[in-house]
Design an enzyme around this catalytic site. Sequence first.
Site, PDB file in Angstrom:
ATOM      1  N   SER A 106       0.809  -1.142   0.137  1.00  0.00           N
ATOM      2  CA  SER A 106      -0.010  -0.093  -0.096  1.00  0.00           C
ATOM      3  C   SER A 106       0.796   1.280   0.161  1.00  0.00           C
ATOM      4  O   SER A 106       1.997   1.139   0.440  1.00  0.00           O
ATOM      5  CB  SER A 106      -0.984   0.155   1.265  1.00  0.00           C
ATOM      6  OG  SER A 106      -0.301  -0.138   2.220  1.00  0.00           O
ATOM      7  N   GLN A 108       1.685   4.151   2.040  1.00  0.00           N
ATOM      8  CA  GLN A 108       1.565   4.236   3.406  1.00  0.00           C
ATOM      9  C   GLN A 108       2.511   4.794   4.052  1.00  0.00           C
ATOM     10  O   GLN A 108       3.763   5.518   3.438  1.00  0.00           O
ATOM     11  CB  GLN A 108       1.804   2.756   3.897  1.00  0.00           C
ATOM     12  CG  GLN A 108       3.137   2.351   3.723  1.00  0.00           C
ATOM     13  CD  GLN A 108       3.313   0.679   3.876  1.00  0.00           C
ATOM     14  OE1 GLN A 108       3.965   0.225   4.878  1.00  0.00           O
ATOM     15  NE2 GLN A 108       2.723  -0.455   3.332  1.00  0.00           N
ATOM     16  N   HIS A 110       4.510   5.517   8.386  1.00  0.00           N
ATOM     17  CA  HIS A 110       4.446   5.151   9.740  1.00  0.00           C
ATOM     18  C   HIS A 110       4.518   6.265  10.725  1.00  0.00           C
ATOM     19  O   HIS A 110       5.213   7.145  10.454  1.00  0.00           O
ATOM     20  CB  HIS A 110       5.663   4.123   9.935  1.00  0.00           C
ATOM     21  CG  HIS A 110       5.703   2.988   9.096  1.00  0.00           C
ATOM     22  ND1 HIS A 110       4.734   1.936   8.869  1.00  0.00           N
ATOM     23  CD2 HIS A 110       6.632   2.620   8.044  1.00  0.00           C
ATOM     24  CE1 HIS A 110       5.067   1.125   7.900  1.00  0.00           C
ATOM     25  NE2 HIS A 110       6.224   1.422   7.297  1.00  0.00           N
ATOM     26  N   LYS A 133       7.717   3.450  14.205  1.00  0.00           N
ATOM     27  CA  LYS A 133       8.197   2.343  13.227  1.00  0.00           C
ATOM     28  C   LYS A 133       9.144   2.848  11.930  1.00  0.00           C
ATOM     29  O   LYS A 133       8.687   2.461  10.812  1.00  0.00           O
ATOM     30  CB  LYS A 133       6.969   1.582  12.516  1.00  0.00           C
ATOM     31  CG  LYS A 133       7.435   0.232  11.889  1.00  0.00           C
ATOM     32  CD  LYS A 133       6.200  -0.269  11.183  1.00  0.00           C
ATOM     33  CE  LYS A 133       6.498  -1.749  10.359  1.00  0.00           C
ATOM     34  NZ  LYS A 133       5.363  -1.847   9.315  1.00  0.00           N
ATOM     35  N   GLU A 135      11.829   2.356   9.298  1.00  0.00           N
ATOM     36  CA  GLU A 135      12.260   1.044   8.944  1.00  0.00           C
ATOM     37  C   GLU A 135      13.295   1.169   7.704  1.00  0.00           C
ATOM     38  O   GLU A 135      13.499   2.141   7.091  1.00  0.00           O
ATOM     39  CB  GLU A 135      11.152   0.392   8.340  1.00  0.00           C
ATOM     40  CG  GLU A 135      10.415   1.046   7.252  1.00  0.00           C
ATOM     41  CD  GLU A 135       9.239   0.360   6.889  1.00  0.00           C
ATOM     42  OE1 GLU A 135       8.360  -0.386   7.586  1.00  0.00           O
ATOM     43  OE2 GLU A 135       8.976   0.095   5.432  1.00  0.00           O
ATOM     44  N   HIS A 275       5.512   5.871   1.372  1.00  0.00           N
ATOM     45  CA  HIS A 275       6.189   4.945   0.333  1.00  0.00           C
ATOM     46  C   HIS A 275       5.356   3.762   0.235  1.00  0.00           C
ATOM     47  O   HIS A 275       4.212   3.707   0.649  1.00  0.00           O
ATOM     48  CB  HIS A 275       7.542   4.483   1.422  1.00  0.00           C
ATOM     49  CG  HIS A 275       7.135   3.534   2.679  1.00  0.00           C
ATOM     50  ND1 HIS A 275       7.065   4.382   3.756  1.00  0.00           N
ATOM     51  CD2 HIS A 275       7.202   2.332   2.884  1.00  0.00           C
ATOM     52  CE1 HIS A 275       6.736   3.527   4.716  1.00  0.00           C
ATOM     53  NE2 HIS A 275       6.936   2.313   4.370  1.00  0.00           N
ATOM     54  N   ARG A 294      -2.398   3.560   5.946  1.00  0.00           N
ATOM     55  CA  ARG A 294      -2.508   3.309   4.505  1.00  0.00           C
ATOM     56  C   ARG A 294      -3.415   4.340   3.933  1.00  0.00           C
ATOM     57  O   ARG A 294      -4.312   4.986   4.599  1.00  0.00           O
ATOM     58  CB  ARG A 294      -3.009   1.904   4.544  1.00  0.00           C
ATOM     59  CG  ARG A 294      -2.133   0.707   5.150  1.00  0.00           C
ATOM     60  CD  ARG A 294      -2.918  -0.722   4.881  1.00  0.00           C
ATOM     61  NE  ARG A 294      -1.844  -1.690   5.479  1.00  0.00           N
ATOM     62  CZ  ARG A 294      -1.964  -2.005   6.716  1.00  0.00           C
ATOM     63  NH1 ARG A 294      -2.975  -1.471   7.371  1.00  0.00           N
ATOM     64  NH2 ARG A 294      -1.049  -2.916   7.261  1.00  0.00           N
ATOM     65  N   LYS A 300      -7.082  -3.106   2.281  1.00  0.00           N
ATOM     66  CA  LYS A 300      -7.051  -3.080   3.737  1.00  0.00           C
ATOM     67  C   LYS A 300      -7.943  -1.799   4.175  1.00  0.00           C
ATOM     68  O   LYS A 300      -7.797  -0.748   3.308  1.00  0.00           O
ATOM     69  CB  LYS A 300      -5.758  -3.209   4.532  1.00  0.00           C
ATOM     70  CG  LYS A 300      -5.427  -4.760   4.432  1.00  0.00           C
ATOM     71  CD  LYS A 300      -3.987  -4.716   5.192  1.00  0.00           C
ATOM     72  CE  LYS A 300      -3.333  -6.191   4.932  1.00  0.00           C
ATOM     73  NZ  LYS A 300      -2.314  -6.394   5.983  1.00  0.00           N
TER      74      LYS A 300
END
Length: 419
Positions: A106, A108, A110, A133, A135, A275, A294, A300
């Site tokens: 997706s 999205q 964080h 989060k 990453e 991203h 998202r 979702k």
Amino acid sequence: MQVFKIVPTIQQYDWGKIGTSSKVAVFAQSAGISDFRVDESKPYAELWMGTHLKSPSLVLVSGETLASYLAKNQNLIGEKVARKFATKDGNLPFLFKVLAIEKALSIQSHPDKATAEKLHAQQPDIYNDSNHKPEMALAITPFTALCGFLPLVHIATYIKTVPELAALIPQAILENFLRVSPTTDPNAPAAKQALRDVFSAVMTTPAQLFTAQLSRLIERFESRSVQVEEESVRELVLCLNRQFPNDIGTFCSFLLNYIKLSPGEAIFLGAGEPHAYISGDIIECMANSDNVIRAGLTPKLRDIPNLVHTLTYAASQASRHVVNPLPFSASSASTLYNPPIPEFSVVRTTLTPGQYEEHRAIDGPSITIVAGGKGTLQWASGSLSVVTGEVIFIGAVTAIDLFATGDEKLEIYRAFVEA
């Protein structure tokens, strides 16, 4: 036990690679997962290695959760790390994964820590922990992704070139963006606001309008009626539309950097960076969280208001997100990927048959996955034979010697934290 094998867990999301085309499935065959058999008709998307409550790893020899074992053996976490990250419950500061991506993830971002705490309190069924989060994605096969906002002038070029995109943006917002983008520092409040206005306008476009414009765009791209400026994302747009027909997220191809990584290359995404991973197999490491906001390219729940509200709107070249590897040992066999956050770093080690490598003692705990070949790990009080797919926990302050014992190169990825 200072060094021991752990059992990871599998996530079978729709976007994962199918059967043994997925490195997740290949690794899982040797990872000690009870009764695991690869189904060649099903997707295998993620392999989780860590202590997250959603899907915790187990200690192979005992079957107890890794967090439970570490809570009883705090020396394995290390005094400095335990004090800094308050790990009395045995939870590690990081979550380590392998991703096998057949279909785009997706659009999205964080949340940062404060936002994660707020979202978890408000919607614990959707945002199931209170941690941030950040990453890092490290390619183990060719990997593509959308990664952070394009420079403002590049977005302006697309707005001028792609009439279907321009049609989604109210005239006043469009004119302001075109006025601001070529002359203003992208970090200036006026530039960030202009970018936010454009992104919000696109992502909240009524479905009747954007589906009509997307249909026109796809028809034009399929007929190869493409401007020079559009050529670099033509195949991406068509691919995303095949995977997610009539989805507003496809228009993010004109707003976000499209990056292609070779094995051994990595990107880092902090809080609030938009991203979408498009294809490939990666090693992924993050703070110990599963929070995702998202907005597109997904079946979702979409939370566009929170995504729009929490992005940083930092526009730049994709190179800003690249993590350049550094030496980790005296030889060139091990390289360090050290993103600008305290929760984790990752070491990649590649050894030819018969080659030997030393890893210094690390102050904190680490998790290692064997991504190829077979070998032996030795430490002061023992040794362990390992093969592709096996996952090993290494306790704090434990020096490790690595030996490639097979006929193929030994490839190992090790996530760790130091205070």
